[in-house]
Design an enzyme around this catalytic site. Structure first.
Site, PDB file in Angstrom:
ATOM      1  N   GLU A 221       0.825  -1.207   0.000  1.00 18.77           N
ATOM      2  CA  GLU A 221       0.000   0.000   0.000  1.00 18.77           C
ATOM      3  C   GLU A 221       0.862   1.261   0.000  1.00 18.77           C
ATOM      4  O   GLU A 221       1.907   1.305   0.640  1.00 18.77           O
ATOM      5  CB  GLU A 221      -0.911  -0.010   1.232  1.00 18.77           C
ATOM      6  CG  GLU A 221      -1.973  -1.088   1.137  1.00 18.77           C
ATOM      7  CD  GLU A 221      -2.985  -1.058   2.278  1.00 18.77           C
ATOM      8  OE1 GLU A 221      -4.135  -1.444   2.048  1.00 18.77           O
ATOM      9  OE2 GLU A 221      -2.631  -0.660   3.407  1.00 18.77           O
TER      10      GLU A 221
ATOM     11  N   CYS B  27       3.262   8.712   0.895  1.00 22.85           N
ATOM     12  CA  CYS B  27       3.741   7.903   2.010  1.00 22.85           C
ATOM     13  C   CYS B  27       4.093   6.535   1.429  1.00 22.85           C
ATOM     14  O   CYS B  27       3.204   5.803   0.997  1.00 22.85           O
ATOM     15  CB  CYS B  27       2.613   7.811   3.047  1.00 22.85           C
ATOM     16  SG  CYS B  27       2.983   6.796   4.464  1.00 22.85           S
TER      17      CYS B  27
ATOM     18  N   CYS C  71       6.460  -6.125   8.264  1.00 22.07           N
ATOM     19  CA  CYS C  71       7.374  -5.383   9.137  1.00 22.07           C
ATOM     20  C   CYS C  71       7.757  -6.280  10.303  1.00 22.07           C
ATOM     21  O   CYS C  71       6.943  -7.063  10.788  1.00 22.07           O
ATOM     22  CB  CYS C  71       6.689  -4.119   9.660  1.00 22.07           C
ATOM     23  SG  CYS C  71       7.770  -3.074  10.654  1.00 22.07           S
TER      24      CYS C  71
ATOM     25  N   CYS D 214       5.425  -3.167  16.668  1.00 20.59           N
ATOM     26  CA  CYS D 214       4.809  -2.118  17.497  1.00 20.59           C
ATOM     27  C   CYS D 214       3.342  -2.479  17.744  1.00 20.59           C
ATOM     28  O   CYS D 214       2.606  -2.795  16.807  1.00 20.59           O
ATOM     29  CB  CYS D 214       4.919  -0.752  16.813  1.00 20.59           C
ATOM     30  SG  CYS D 214       6.628  -0.257  16.517  1.00 20.59           S
TER      31      CYS D 214
ATOM     32  N   CYS E  55       0.258  -0.724  15.806  1.00 19.35           N
ATOM     33  CA  CYS E  55       0.345  -0.528  14.355  1.00 19.35           C
ATOM     34  C   CYS E  55      -0.233  -1.715  13.597  1.00 19.35           C
ATOM     35  O   CYS E  55       0.055  -2.868  13.918  1.00 19.35           O
ATOM     36  CB  CYS E  55       1.811  -0.328  13.978  1.00 19.35           C
ATOM     37  SG  CYS E  55       2.076  -0.088  12.218  1.00 19.35           S
TER      38      CYS E  55
ATOM     39  N   SER F 162      11.144   7.949   8.625  1.00 15.71           N
ATOM     40  CA  SER F 162      10.686   7.718   9.997  1.00 15.71           C
ATOM     41  C   SER F 162      11.190   6.369  10.485  1.00 15.71           C
ATOM     42  O   SER F 162      11.089   5.371   9.785  1.00 15.71           O
ATOM     43  CB  SER F 162       9.155   7.748  10.020  1.00 15.71           C
ATOM     44  OG  SER F 162       8.685   7.474  11.319  1.00 15.71           O
TER      45      SER F 162
ATOM     46  N   HIS G 248       6.989   8.063  21.183  1.00 18.41           N
ATOM     47  CA  HIS G 248       5.732   7.557  21.734  1.00 18.41           C
ATOM     48  C   HIS G 248       5.659   7.350  23.244  1.00 18.41           C
ATOM     49  O   HIS G 248       4.575   7.127  23.779  1.00 18.41           O
ATOM     50  CB  HIS G 248       5.289   6.261  21.053  1.00 18.41           C
ATOM     51  CG  HIS G 248       5.143   6.370  19.567  1.00 18.41           C
ATOM     52  ND1 HIS G 248       4.643   7.470  18.944  1.00 18.41           N
ATOM     53  CD2 HIS G 248       5.440   5.484  18.565  1.00 18.41           C
ATOM     54  CE1 HIS G 248       4.637   7.278  17.617  1.00 18.41           C
ATOM     55  NE2 HIS G 248       5.123   6.090  17.371  1.00 18.41           N
TER      56      HIS G 248
ATOM     57  N   ASN H  81      -4.525   6.019  16.035  1.00 17.78           N
ATOM     58  CA  ASN H  81      -5.651   5.381  15.347  1.00 17.78           C
ATOM     59  C   ASN H  81      -5.824   3.986  15.897  1.00 17.78           C
ATOM     60  O   ASN H  81      -4.893   3.178  15.846  1.00 17.78           O
ATOM     61  CB  ASN H  81      -5.366   5.300  13.843  1.00 17.78           C
ATOM     62  CG  ASN H  81      -5.445   6.664  13.209  1.00 17.78           C
ATOM     63  OD1 ASN H  81      -6.482   7.319  13.246  1.00 17.78           O
ATOM     64  ND2 ASN H  81      -4.330   7.122  12.654  1.00 17.78           N
TER      65      ASN H  81
ATOM     66  N   CYS I 277      -2.206   7.052   9.692  1.00 19.66           N
ATOM     67  CA  CYS I 277      -1.019   6.494  10.346  1.00 19.66           C
ATOM     68  C   CYS I 277      -1.329   5.158  10.995  1.00 19.66           C
ATOM     69  O   CYS I 277      -2.278   5.035  11.761  1.00 19.66           O
ATOM     70  CB  CYS I 277      -0.532   7.420  11.451  1.00 19.66           C
ATOM     71  SG  CYS I 277       0.086   8.958  10.844  1.00 19.66           S
TER      72      CYS I 277
HETATM   73  N1  SAH Z   1       8.641   1.929  10.901  1.00 15.08           N
HETATM   74  C1  SAH Z   1       8.721   3.357  10.847  1.00 15.08           C
HETATM   75  C2  SAH Z   1       7.795   4.001   9.852  1.00 15.08           C
HETATM   76  C3  SAH Z   1       6.379   3.505   9.739  1.00 15.08           C
HETATM   77  S1  SAH Z   1       5.109   4.115  10.739  1.00 15.08           S
HETATM   78  C4  SAH Z   1       8.500   3.924  12.234  1.00 15.08           C
HETATM   79  O1  SAH Z   1       8.176   3.186  13.142  1.00 15.08           O
HETATM   80  O2  SAH Z   1       8.700   5.114  12.416  1.00 15.08           O
HETATM   81  C5  SAH Z   1       4.966   5.840  10.599  1.00 15.08           C
HETATM   82  C6  SAH Z   1       4.492   6.480  11.902  1.00 15.08           C
HETATM   83  O3  SAH Z   1       3.137   6.115  12.244  1.00 15.08           O
HETATM   84  C7  SAH Z   1       5.360   6.061  13.078  1.00 15.08           C
HETATM   85  O4  SAH Z   1       5.611   7.147  13.912  1.00 15.08           O
HETATM   86  C8  SAH Z   1       4.454   5.083  13.790  1.00 15.08           C
HETATM   87  O5  SAH Z   1       4.831   4.900  15.125  1.00 15.08           O
HETATM   88  C9  SAH Z   1       3.095   5.727  13.607  1.00 15.08           C
HETATM   89  N2  SAH Z   1       1.971   4.830  13.861  1.00 15.08           N
HETATM   90  C10 SAH Z   1       1.922   3.501  13.713  1.00 15.08           C
HETATM   91  N3  SAH Z   1       0.716   3.017  14.061  1.00 15.08           N
HETATM   92  C11 SAH Z   1      -0.031   4.067  14.435  1.00 15.08           C
HETATM   93  C12 SAH Z   1      -1.369   4.229  14.887  1.00 15.08           C
HETATM   94  N4  SAH Z   1      -2.179   3.181  15.034  1.00 15.08           N
HETATM   95  N5  SAH Z   1      -1.799   5.476  15.165  1.00 15.08           N
HETATM   96  C13 SAH Z   1      -0.995   6.535  15.015  1.00 15.08           C
HETATM   97  N6  SAH Z   1       0.284   6.454  14.599  1.00 15.08           N
HETATM   98  C14 SAH Z   1       0.768   5.238  14.316  1.00 15.08           C
END
Ligand code: SAH
Length: 341
Positions: free
Chosen positions: A90, A103, A110, A114, A117, A189, A214, A288, A331
């Site tokens: 995507e 983006c 991945c 996290c 995510c 990022s 975070h 989110n 995000c």
């Molecule tokens: N792997 C990289 C880039 C991908 S995510 C990283 O971790 O930075 C891009 C951003 O979206 C990151 O800051 C991530 O922590 C954030 N993100 C991931 N899931 C999210 C969610 N459910 N709500 C808001 N931000 C989120």
């Protein structure tokens, strides 16, 4: 077969040398690929038919097909691209008043895990090649018939876990003879892979580094992001300070606010302590909620209080506008999708 879009200009010159061609041919090919955006070697009409045939025998062009395109009420578009090996990724296009931002994904799946995510919980398949990263930009530009002005490496995957291909893709995107998007318009990022932050600092690329922070203590950050077990906050922030010293560039910290988890004023206070005096900016993201996820979005009131506290205490903070949430393009909502899914 090799993908011609995997090479930056220098490497392409070397490749062509191997088949007895002069370096200026690489520049011509770059122009066709990234300026004219042709989809077939036969369209490269200032190359001899013999050379075009040689190229066809040795390289593919990796033109992605759009499997699905969704458009949000706010103009955000989410693309599902067929990456030509049975997998799909995507890519999201966001329209801001200052231009169009895309983006991009850097991996299929991945490994970082996290908890908040949506890219977590699905199997990691493989790294994307440089050409596959670049192709996301080309394919979207082609679809909308306009140029992209900004790129963020915030799609699926951890860019610093696919370091070489991502750096090479940035060089192709940034090259004036390539896609010609200024490094300052490219953001990368990371969840915080410390040794790679040092590598990046020494690449002499002027892109913006975003750090997914975070949380302000190790216990909480580890509970949200397993990568914190490998690289603790202290080590990560030291790397950030060193990065700033080496590059003179401001770092952007991402902080996703989850209700009753990391969004109270005590957290804001700790964040000020951690970041005080650093050349940085904080990007607050209302989290989110993902399917079966334990975290939910903070209230608007808390988000604003959090931002105001940071700003009042010398840390520049903004709230990221939420785009594309109605099509799962915001995000953390992107997922790897199989063609069969
Ligand atoms: N792997 C990289 C880039 C991908 S995510 C990283 O971790 O930075 C891009 C951003 O979206 C990151 O800051 C991530 O922590 C954030 N993100 C991931 N899931 C999210 C969610 N459910 N709500 C808001 N931000 C989120």
């Amino acid at each position: 077969m090799k993908n011609i879009k995997d090479y930056d200009l220098q490497e392409l010159k070397k490749e062509l040398n191997l088949i007895g061609e002069k370096p200026f041919r690489a520049e011509q090919i770059f122009k066709w690929l990234y300026e004219a955006k042709v989809k077939d070697f036969d369209e490269m009409t200032n190359l001899s038919i013999e050379l075009r045939n040689k190229l066809k025998e040795n390289y593919t062009m990796c033109n992605f097909n759009i499997l699905k395109k969704q458009e949000s009420s706010d103009g955000t578009k989410k693309y599902l691209f067929d990456v030509l090996d049975g997998n799909a990724i995507e890519t999201v296009l966001m329209q801001y008043h200052h231009g169009k931002t895309i983006c991009v994904s850097s991996q299929i799946g991945c490994k970082m895990g996290c908890k908040f995510c949506a890219s977590t919980g699905i199997k990691f398949i493989r790294n994307l090649t440089s050409g596959e990263i670049v192709e996301q930009v080309l394919a979207v530009e082609q679809d909308i018939g306009e140029r992209i002005s900004n790129i963020v490496f915030m799609g699926i995957g951890e860019p610093l876990d696919n370091y070489d291909n991502v750096i090479n893709a940035i060089r192709i995107i940034n090259n004036p003879k390539g896609l010609n998007i200024g490094a300052r318009h490219i953001s990368l990022s990371t969840s915080g892979i410390v040794p790679k932050i040092y590598d990046l600092a020494n690449e002499n690329i002027q892109c913006t580094l975003s750090i997914s922070l975070h949380a302000t203590n190790n216990e909480k950050r580890s509970s949200m992001m397993p990568v914190n077990d490998a690289y603790h906050i202290e080590e990560l922030l030291q790397a950030c300070k060193d990065y700033i010293k080496i590059t003179n560039r401001r770092i952007s910290f991402e902080y996703a606010l989850a209700k009753d988890n990391n969004d109270n004023l005590d957290d804001a206070k700790q964040l000020v302590k951690l970041l005080k005096g650093m050349l940085c900016h904080v990007n607050l993201i209302p989290i989110n909620k993902i399917e079966n996820g334990e975290y939910t979005k903070s209230t608007n009131e808390n988000i604003i209080k959090f931002r105001d506290y940071l700003n009042e205490h010398g840390i520049v903070a903004t709230i990221r506008r939420e785009l594309g949430s109605d099509i799962d393009a915001a995000c953390g909502q992107l997922r790897r999708k199989n063609l069969k899914e």
